[in-house]
Write a protein that holds these residues in place. Sequence first.
Motif, PDB file in Angstrom:
ATOM      1  N   HIS B 300       0.865  -1.187   0.000  1.00 53.02           N
ATOM      2  CA  HIS B 300       0.000   0.000   0.000  1.00 53.02           C
ATOM      3  C   HIS B 300       0.897   1.231   0.000  1.00 53.02           C
ATOM      4  O   HIS B 300       1.880   1.278   0.728  1.00 53.02           O
ATOM      5  CB  HIS B 300      -0.910  -0.009   1.241  1.00 53.02           C
ATOM      6  CG  HIS B 300      -2.121   0.853   1.095  1.00 53.02           C
ATOM      7  ND1 HIS B 300      -2.063   2.230   1.078  1.00 53.02           N
ATOM      8  CD2 HIS B 300      -3.433   0.536   0.949  1.00 53.02           C
ATOM      9  CE1 HIS B 300      -3.296   2.711   0.937  1.00 53.02           C
ATOM     10  NE2 HIS B 300      -4.147   1.708   0.855  1.00 53.02           N
ATOM     11  N   THR B 301       0.531   2.209  -0.812  1.00 55.07           N
ATOM     12  CA  THR B 301       1.368   3.420  -0.865  1.00 55.07           C
ATOM     13  C   THR B 301       1.203   4.284   0.380  1.00 55.07           C
ATOM     14  O   THR B 301       2.053   5.087   0.697  1.00 55.07           O
ATOM     15  CB  THR B 301       1.014   4.280  -2.103  1.00 55.07           C
ATOM     16  OG1 THR B 301      -0.408   4.369  -2.185  1.00 55.07           O
ATOM     17  CG2 THR B 301       1.558   3.633  -3.375  1.00 55.07           C
ATOM     18  N   ASP B 302       0.102   4.085   1.089  1.00 54.92           N
ATOM     19  CA  ASP B 302      -0.146   4.900   2.279  1.00 54.92           C
ATOM     20  C   ASP B 302      -0.835   4.070   3.352  1.00 54.92           C
ATOM     21  O   ASP B 302      -2.032   4.250   3.613  1.00 54.92           O
ATOM     22  CB  ASP B 302      -0.999   6.114   1.890  1.00 54.92           C
ATOM     23  CG  ASP B 302      -1.079   7.115   3.021  1.00 54.92           C
ATOM     24  OD1 ASP B 302      -0.439   6.884   4.079  1.00 54.92           O
ATOM     25  OD2 ASP B 302      -1.776   8.125   2.872  1.00 54.92           O
ATOM     26  N   PRO B 303      -0.079   3.154   3.980  1.00 58.04           N
ATOM     27  CA  PRO B 303      -0.709   2.240   4.952  1.00 58.04           C
ATOM     28  C   PRO B 303      -1.462   2.972   6.055  1.00 58.04           C
ATOM     29  O   PRO B 303      -2.449   2.466   6.577  1.00 58.04           O
ATOM     30  CB  PRO B 303       0.487   1.463   5.544  1.00 58.04           C
ATOM     31  CG  PRO B 303       1.590   1.597   4.550  1.00 58.04           C
ATOM     32  CD  PRO B 303       1.367   2.906   3.844  1.00 58.04           C
ATOM     33  N   GLU B 304      -1.012   4.179   6.386  1.00 56.89           N
ATOM     34  CA  GLU B 304      -1.689   4.923   7.466  1.00 56.89           C
ATOM     35  C   GLU B 304      -3.141   5.213   7.136  1.00 56.89           C
ATOM     36  O   GLU B 304      -3.954   5.416   8.024  1.00 56.89           O
ATOM     37  CB  GLU B 304      -0.970   6.253   7.734  1.00 56.89           C
ATOM     38  CG  GLU B 304       0.368   6.091   8.426  1.00 56.89           C
ATOM     39  CD  GLU B 304       0.936   7.439   8.879  1.00 56.89           C
ATOM     40  OE1 GLU B 304       0.209   8.443   8.841  1.00 56.89           O
ATOM     41  OE2 GLU B 304       2.120   7.464   9.289  1.00 56.89           O
ATOM     42  N   GLU B 305      -3.446   5.270   5.825  1.00 56.99           N
ATOM     43  CA  GLU B 305      -4.807   5.603   5.428  1.00 56.99           C
ATOM     44  C   GLU B 305      -5.557   4.408   4.844  1.00 56.99           C
ATOM     45  O   GLU B 305      -6.685   4.547   4.382  1.00 56.99           O
ATOM     46  CB  GLU B 305      -4.789   6.745   4.396  1.00 56.99           C
ATOM     47  CG  GLU B 305      -4.138   8.028   4.883  1.00 56.99           C
ATOM     48  CD  GLU B 305      -4.918   8.696   6.015  1.00 56.99           C
ATOM     49  OE1 GLU B 305      -6.153   8.496   6.081  1.00 56.99           O
ATOM     50  OE2 GLU B 305      -4.306   9.389   6.844  1.00 56.99           O
ATOM     51  N   ALA B 306      -4.919   3.241   4.831  1.00 54.63           N
ATOM     52  CA  ALA B 306      -5.560   2.063   4.244  1.00 54.63           C
ATOM     53  C   ALA B 306      -6.865   1.757   4.953  1.00 54.63           C
ATOM     54  O   ALA B 306      -6.966   1.893   6.171  1.00 54.63           O
ATOM     55  CB  ALA B 306      -4.627   0.855   4.326  1.00 54.63           C
ATOM     56  N   LEU B 307      -7.878   1.345   4.188  1.00 55.66           N
ATOM     57  CA  LEU B 307      -9.185   1.065   4.790  1.00 55.66           C
ATOM     58  C   LEU B 307      -9.238  -0.319   5.433  1.00 55.66           C
ATOM     59  O   LEU B 307     -10.187  -0.645   6.122  1.00 55.66           O
ATOM     60  CB  LEU B 307     -10.286   1.211   3.742  1.00 55.66           C
ATOM     61  CG  LEU B 307     -10.486   2.654   3.248  1.00 55.66           C
ATOM     62  CD1 LEU B 307     -11.572   2.705   2.183  1.00 55.66           C
ATOM     63  CD2 LEU B 307     -10.864   3.561   4.409  1.00 55.66           C
ATOM     64  N   SER B 308      -8.235  -1.143   5.176  1.00 52.15           N
ATOM     65  CA  SER B 308      -8.181  -2.436   5.877  1.00 52.15           C
ATOM     66  C   SER B 308      -6.752  -2.967   5.890  1.00 52.15           C
ATOM     67  O   SER B 308      -5.996  -2.741   4.942  1.00 52.15           O
ATOM     68  CB  SER B 308      -9.125  -3.462   5.227  1.00 52.15           C
ATOM     69  OG  SER B 308      -8.793  -3.686   3.887  1.00 52.15           O
ATOM     70  N   ASP B 309      -6.413  -3.651   6.945  1.00 57.13           N
ATOM     71  CA  ASP B 309      -5.147  -4.383   7.055  1.00 57.13           C
ATOM     72  C   ASP B 309      -3.892  -3.543   6.807  1.00 57.13           C
ATOM     73  O   ASP B 309      -2.872  -4.067   6.331  1.00 57.13           O
ATOM     74  CB  ASP B 309      -5.146  -5.576   6.084  1.00 57.13           C
ATOM     75  CG  ASP B 309      -5.933  -6.748   6.653  1.00 57.13           C
ATOM     76  OD1 ASP B 309      -6.267  -6.704   7.847  1.00 57.13           O
ATOM     77  OD2 ASP B 309      -6.206  -7.694   5.912  1.00 57.13           O
ATOM     78  N   GLY B 310      -3.949  -2.274   7.150  1.00 57.11           N
ATOM     79  CA  GLY B 310      -2.769  -1.425   6.950  1.00 57.11           C
ATOM     80  C   GLY B 310      -1.543  -1.931   7.695  1.00 57.11           C
ATOM     81  O   GLY B 310      -0.422  -1.829   7.217  1.00 57.11           O
ATOM     82  N   ALA B 311      -1.786  -2.529   8.863  1.00 57.81           N
ATOM     83  CA  ALA B 311      -0.658  -2.923   9.721  1.00 57.81           C
ATOM     84  C   ALA B 311       0.264  -3.948   9.082  1.00 57.81           C
ATOM     85  O   ALA B 311       1.420  -4.084   9.456  1.00 57.81           O
ATOM     86  CB  ALA B 311      -1.188  -3.455  11.049  1.00 57.81           C
ATOM     87  N   GLN B 312      -0.266  -4.687   8.128  1.00 59.75           N
ATOM     88  CA  GLN B 312       0.575  -5.718   7.525  1.00 59.75           C
ATOM     89  C   GLN B 312       1.010  -5.357   6.103  1.00 59.75           C
ATOM     90  O   GLN B 312       1.644  -6.158   5.424  1.00 59.75           O
ATOM     91  CB  GLN B 312      -0.148  -7.061   7.544  1.00 59.75           C
ATOM     92  CG  GLN B 312      -1.389  -7.105   6.677  1.00 59.75           C
ATOM     93  CD  GLN B 312      -2.359  -8.176   7.128  1.00 59.75           C
ATOM     94  OE1 GLN B 312      -2.506  -8.445   8.327  1.00 59.75           O
ATOM     95  NE2 GLN B 312      -3.038  -8.800   6.211  1.00 59.75           N
ATOM     96  N   SER B 313       0.676  -4.132   5.656  1.00 64.92           N
ATOM     97  CA  SER B 313       1.020  -3.721   4.293  1.00 64.92           C
ATOM     98  C   SER B 313       2.424  -3.126   4.231  1.00 64.92           C
ATOM     99  O   SER B 313       2.830  -2.354   5.100  1.00 64.92           O
ATOM    100  CB  SER B 313       0.023  -2.678   3.790  1.00 64.92           C
ATOM    101  OG  SER B 313      -1.238  -3.269   3.584  1.00 64.92           O
TER     102      SER B 313
END
Lengths: 337, 337, 337, 337
Positions: B300-313
Amino acid sequence: MIIVLKPHTTDKQINHIIEKVKKLGLKPMVSKGIERTIIGVIGEEDILRVQPLEVFPGVEKVMPVLAPYKLVSREFKQENTIVDVSGIKIGAKNIIVMAGPCSIENHTMLLKIAKQVKKAGATILRGGAFKPRTSPYAFQGLGEKGLKILHDVSKEAGIPTVTELMDIRDIDLVERYSDMIQIGARNMQNFNLLKEVGLSKKPVMLKRGMMSTIEEWLMSAEYILASGNFNVVLCERGIRTFEKATRFTLDISAVPVVKKLSHLPIIVDPSHAVGKWGLVAPVSSASIASGADGLIVEVHTDPEEALSDGAQSLLPANFKILMTEVGKIAKAMGRSV
Amino acid sequence: MIIVLKPHTTDKQINHIIEKVKKLGLKPMVSKGIERTIIGVIGEEDILRVQPLEVFPGVEKVMPVLAPYKLVSREFKQENTIVDVSGIKIGAKNIIVMAGPCSIENHTMLLKIAKQVKKAGATILRGGAFKPRTSPYAFQGLGEKGLKILHDVSKEAGIPTVTELMDIRDIDLVERYSDMIQIGARNMQNFNLLKEVGLSKKPVMLKRGMMSTIEEWLMSAEYILASGNFNVVLCERGIRTFEKATRFTLDISAVPVVKKLSHLPIIVDPSHAVGKWGLVAPVSSASIASGADGLIVEVHTDPEEALSDGAQSLLPANFKILMTEVGKIAKAMGRSV
Amino acid sequence: MIIVLKPHTTDKQINHIIEKVKKLGLKPMVSKGIERTIIGVIGEEDILRVQPLEVFPGVEKVMPVLAPYKLVSREFKQENTIVDVSGIKIGAKNIIVMAGPCSIENHTMLLKIAKQVKKAGATILRGGAFKPRTSPYAFQGLGEKGLKILHDVSKEAGIPTVTELMDIRDIDLVERYSDMIQIGARNMQNFNLLKEVGLSKKPVMLKRGMMSTIEEWLMSAEYILASGNFNVVLCERGIRTFEKATRFTLDISAVPVVKKLSHLPIIVDPSHAVGKWGLVAPVSSASIASGADGLIVEVHTDPEEALSDGAQSLLPANFKILMTEVGKIAKAMGRSV
Amino acid sequence: MIIVLKPHTTDKQINHIIEKVKKLGLKPMVSKGIERTIIGVIGEEDILRVQPLEVFPGVEKVMPVLAPYKLVSREFKQENTIVDVSGIKIGAKNIIVMAGPCSIENHTMLLKIAKQVKKAGATILRGGAFKPRTSPYAFQGLGEKGLKILHDVSKEAGIPTVTELMDIRDIDLVERYSDMIQIGARNMQNFNLLKEVGLSKKPVMLKRGMMSTIEEWLMSAEYILASGNFNVVLCERGIRTFEKATRFTLDISAVPVVKKLSHLPIIVDPSHAVGKWGLVAPVSSASIASGADGLIVEVHTDPEEALSDGAQSLLPANFKILMTEVGKIAKAMGRSV
């Protein structure tokens, strides 16, 4: 929500997180300890729950404070929910026993079993028309034909029924022919199916997934309640562990845990949990003693010829003994069967 | 099939079992030992598998000798299956890396990610339009709108796609807009869904259930093959254990075990297995070293704003490092990325 | 430490907790949220860890913020620890491979194996004189006689040794005859044994218990360090799960997790983890790719006649192939064997 | 023992195995099926059990037919064993409740608790002088001083005692000062300790390891019986699973399983299994209903100040309620407390 920061986090990192929290309309409270800085967040925890705060620079871990479910919780509704299945009340003083064969095989057999389990004290008839089978080559159930048999037998024997729904496309059939919709362990996280039964007027029995935590199970029930159907009965049926003496490991503590966390009734399926008929009776007694509102037990007049799960089915004679034993335990607890 | 009898079984009981076995067209071979009598059964084991022999008087246990799957087994097909996803070959010499965000959020974001992961060496784009979420209140995916974005981005960036199918009713949509159908861990035993994708012409990626044995996983693949679709890629994504340092426990041995038992390709999803982006790279290298045919990684280019599973991106920059490391391991093994 | 209170906690209850915290010399910080009141505690978390705060009226749960180990943590010591076993450095750039039979059976056999594994690249010889066997009727090891053989072979073949200590009363023997003390999985929480080896001058290899969390494992290492012995090598050897295709499930992610949390070296035992010799090589490669500092592998010149664990032992010829494959992976990672 | 061969095994390979079996004094019976050849072995299965038959060329798997334990089995001894602890009979009609604090802290406290639990119906006093603690920094017990207190209180209050032995070197002390030796879960496979208590004249309570199968547990009991001590009481105390709502998962089915397989009495430790005092009572009732011969329950007059495990300790008032509830269940089953 508690955000624990790594040691040596910079002020810039801390401010970055604080701004994010504020932007979401929540109130951050910073507490600098000797080894760690911690940010407590005040406000709707659900807003933060879907934010990947772990990826923010400087964050070590994020710890939720509240349970993620609402409608199923005791905090939302303090008194016990009583679910009505065509006149049979689950979650009230009476212990409810559902019994019947794993699969519906034919009219004669089902009627025979229905009469015998009713005579022994069962008040709901179980029987599967759609069977989730590990093997594509195993008997998959009679489908609509089975549901019609179930319906006819229900009328003839005067006993309401519960049967499993596996496929969204079959919901109309199951609603038409049975009194309660069962969601099996393998579909506990089939979220689209949960939403559909949430729109149904029929009561739902939601089995726990064999590898699902109690929290996930309650979240799956939350799906149903959130879609509008509050008539949900939970069913503990054993979880998967390393122990191989039984098919699954019955999580007996789940009963008092659920009673504490939720207002929904909970019953136990000892047959699938242990997988061997000789263990069903002691585990049934234990379930009632732990506070369960009922049981769902496999009974077959001729287990040797059963098309599925014969090994865990009780003969009617043994079921009768089980009912006597369970009845004594229920009475000792001030309940009845 | 081996039938082990209890001590002190009577001749009458033994004869009763022998007759049953013969009636099924199989050949029983009785062997009387010092402590136990054993009956070996010769013939199609599948016929016996669905018989509840455990309930016959005198039977202590029944032990199957053969694996219950056929079409997915190495015995059925000795050479490795190579699955073609719009020109990308999975199971051949090349290691295939699928990468992309957990959820499709919008066109701009997905196109940006697609270009970056392709540049770093990924050859299939992943992205979910239907998201199985534990909570009914979490983002559930963009649905058809998301699929269209996926399709458009696929054309613009020149990269085939894989996306999850959760609901039988959406199969036409997923087939139309993507190159490969993903069956998620929670649906590994949604047998009706398996039958449907078995009728599809599209290749299928079947994730292992978090609670499923390798044998059950292969049985679920058997459902797809038995319905006519042999283009199945297996995906190990971690199983549930008592360890809580990672989200799940990646079962690395499953890779060589599956390679031995089956001809189907197997890839690994390190992102969901570990649940923390910092652990994704070492576990990816390990997966390739164990013999996996590929990876599916969240970027993900912006895990902080991901709508799901940002922590593992992973950020694209970290994904690029991962690809370099994985490439070295692949090369050391005589493969390439 | 974060103390989460139940809804509707009274001020009296809150004050009771606050007083207790203060009495312990710590600083409570109360934060009243919409649904819950939370008390953060500032100061030495260890003081609170041993207090049963959960029993205080009004407390819902207590959440520790810090890891419970100190000396083994990366925070305590940032650079990697390198453990010296009679000249062999574990935890440095070189991958260390320990190899040998499960049990020491006789001088001739052990010498033969020692020479072959050394030739293939192993630098430490393994072999058990005391064997923890599930059955009282199985071969329990040669005891002191075995240790003497191990010692003689070590001198003759010019290779240091590691061997298991099971009983506190044998520590002098094991120290005298071998170069490294192994604590087996079944003794990972034999705390008195840990304290004793903590007093030893010999390096210790601490295997992970088959059902122990990484945190508990590090706590057991903490016992050894806290007694004064900092020469500890951790060894992941598989955990117990529901999967039965392998003897245990190798937790490959434990390698990068431990590397992140601790400064201690970590190696992997693929033989005990998988339990089948055919799976040892791919899992060994995976372990090195995940960042492990070494391996401990069972090798036997005649597995058919081995007195224990023959099924998972490699022939010297297969071990040689494994060493070549592992060497390639190590080289790809900028390490060497 | 059944040896299943791979497909396409050669006659040479089959003959090699047959010769090995004959050399061991056993009788092989070859049965050629359509897909597999199988060799049944008649004779002492134990001889084969320690042979690594899996490594023979052509062998696919080896399946034992018999349980590996002898002396603890129902086949060896059909009638229930009754264990006498200074006059208290465990395994007879009466349900036995052991109660007391986790750790012995001082004379006054222990005497107070002893009197209260005895008054409520407990017949054995529990209390630890040696405590297995995950952390080296936690309270480790009073040691010999604690044992003396236990002994004095036992005399004063007129109640026999059980206490844990962790270290072989302390066996004389524990034998001198208490009536029953407890082997804790973490030492269930400390085989040297098992052999020592096997030589003792004192009755032994053997807790199940949190990671141990029922078969391994019975094998550990076999160690004690094989050393000459038949006075063994088994104690189920929960196994480790993925569920985190309770500290461990009580395996309630273990009670009827053990009753079927073994003649030894079995009791349950609900306190350690659930880890929360509020769940102890329902789980205690369930244990008795499942057929357990007794309970061991943590009780503390001041859990807030307990030096260990306060969170799971009952106040004497709650213990009294538990005893009433358990008494009703026992009576319903034709037993008494």
